[in-house]
Design an enzyme around this catalytic site. Structure first.
Site, short mmCIF file in Angstrom:
data_model
loop_
_atom_site.label_atom_id
_atom_site.label_comp_id
_atom_site.label_asym_id
_atom_site.label_seq_id
_atom_site.Cartn_x
_atom_site.Cartn_y
_atom_site.Cartn_z
CG HIS B 86 11.17 5.64 8.14
ND1 HIS B 86 10.44 6.54 7.43
CD2 HIS B 86 12.12 6.36 8.79
CE1 HIS B 86 10.93 7.76 7.63
NE2 HIS B 86 11.95 7.67 8.45
CB ILE B 93 6.61 -0.48 8.63
CG1 ILE B 93 6.89 -1.81 7.93
CG2 ILE B 93 6.80 0.68 7.68
CD1 ILE B 93 5.81 -2.20 6.94
CB CYS B 94 8.74 3.92 11.75
SG CYS B 94 8.41 5.52 12.49
CG LEU B 95 3.71 4.35 6.73
CD1 LEU B 95 4.58 5.38 6.04
CD2 LEU B 95 3.37 3.24 5.73
#
Lengths: 194, 154
Positions: B86, B93-95
């Site tokens: 991620h 950041i993929c959050l």
């Protein structure tokens, strides 16, 4: 002897408040800090002012919560627990002296008011008894459309209050209302049978 | 504290609590932050017993003056970007909590904990499958990316 006993007692008297306040202030300092944090707004982290509580129990400043609800109007959730939340369902907290705080922000609409319900009365339906509060029945006969108006649309003129119990007028009204009730029953019966 | 904007007041409070009680493996460059409250650099160590043990990373937080109503812009910066499904190689950041699921009750500390936990639950060090394409085409600001949150396992 007396002086020697008085000295320690007086010194004790002097010391006691000091000592207790000293140790006490240490304890209350810690407690106060903890308490302060308990009443911090979950958004600005300051002590909540114009405090409101969501139905899920989370505390906010009203200006803070309002701004958050405005930020995402389509998805209104509690910042802390993501429960559904809305402006109408927050409860304001009124502490002592909280009314003295000035600064009702101009842009923010006023905090929603608390909801008060009156305590319930003993009798569930006060004033449902027929004779007690004046039972009125109007009966209009006339040319079709106007009859409706005369019998159903009596704006503006309030019904006269019923006469007090026991007076001849009260008896008369009772009698009249019974007569008209029977007339109505007979009329309806005639309508049905004819 | 007087004369500060609400977002600066809150950031100042967060800074004090982060310096006082930092989550394990997290340190903040307090003197750097003091100069500019709207941009933080945070050091993060990979938790022991995870794939990132012994590594250290740098996170950059950028805050707008709408913070905390607006989420911070959080990216990995510096020479070591964690290799994670991620985390893109440009540090993005993929959050979900960084965009859609942001809440003003979250904090720098909460975001740091989420990222530590995201790294710790990783089972295989690899880049996201679309890394090369994304890094070439994305905006500099990760908040402008339309993230698609589909993988809750890591």
């Amino acid at each position: 002897m007396s002086s020697s006993t008085s000295t320690p007692s007086s010194s004790k008297k002097l010391n006691e408040p000091n000592g207790s306040s000293g140790s006490g202030s240490g304890a209350t300092d810690g407690e106060e800090k903890k308490e302060d944090r308990t009443f911090e707004c979950n958004i600005c982290l300051d002590t909540a002012r114009d405090a409101v509580v969501s139905m899920c129990g989370h505390l906010f400043c009203w200006p803070c919560l309002h701004q958050w609800l405005e930020t995402r109007p389509s998805r209104q959730v509690c910042p802390v627990c993501k429960a559904a939340i809305s402006k109408d369902k927050v409860v304001p907290l009124y502490g002592r002296g909280s009314t003295k705080q000035e600064d009702p922000r101009e842009k923010v609409p006023p905090r929603p008011a608390g909801q008060r319900t009156e305590p319930e009365n003993g009798s569930a339906f006060p004033g449902f008894g027929f004779g007690d509060t004046g039972f009125h029945m109007s009966f209009g006969i006339g040319a079709f459309p106007f009859g409706f108006f005369t019998s159903t649309f009596n704006f503006g003129d309030p019904r006269p209050s019923p006469a007090p119990r026991g007076t001849p007028q009260h008896m008369e009204e009772q009698f009249l209302s019974k007569v008209f009730l029977w007339l109505a029953v007979l009329f309806i019966a005639w309508l049905l049978l004819a | 504290m007087a004369g500060m904007s609400p977002s600066e007041r809150r950031l100042q409070k967060e800074l004090m609590s982060l310096v006082k009680e930092p989550p394990p493996g997290v340190t903040v460059h307090a003197d750097l932050v003091e100069k500019n409250l709207l941009q933080w650099i945070i050091n993060m160590e990979g938790a022991s017993g995870t794939l990132y043990e012994g590594e250290s990373f740098q996170l950059q937080f950028k805050f707008s003056n709408k913070y905390p109503f607006d989420s911070p812009e959080v990216t990995f910066v510096g020479s070591n970007i964690p290799v994670h499904p991620h985390v893109y190689s440009n540090g993005h950041i993929c959050l979900s909590i960084l965009t859609d699921d942001w809440s003003p009750a979250l904090s720098v500390q909460a975001v740091c904990l989420s990222i530590v936990s995201m790294l710790s639950s990783c089972k295989e060090k690899k880049r996201p499958p679309d890394n090369a394409f994304y890094v070439k085409t994305c905006s500099k600001n990760p908040k402008k990316t339309k993230w698609w949150y589909h993988d809750d396992s890591v």
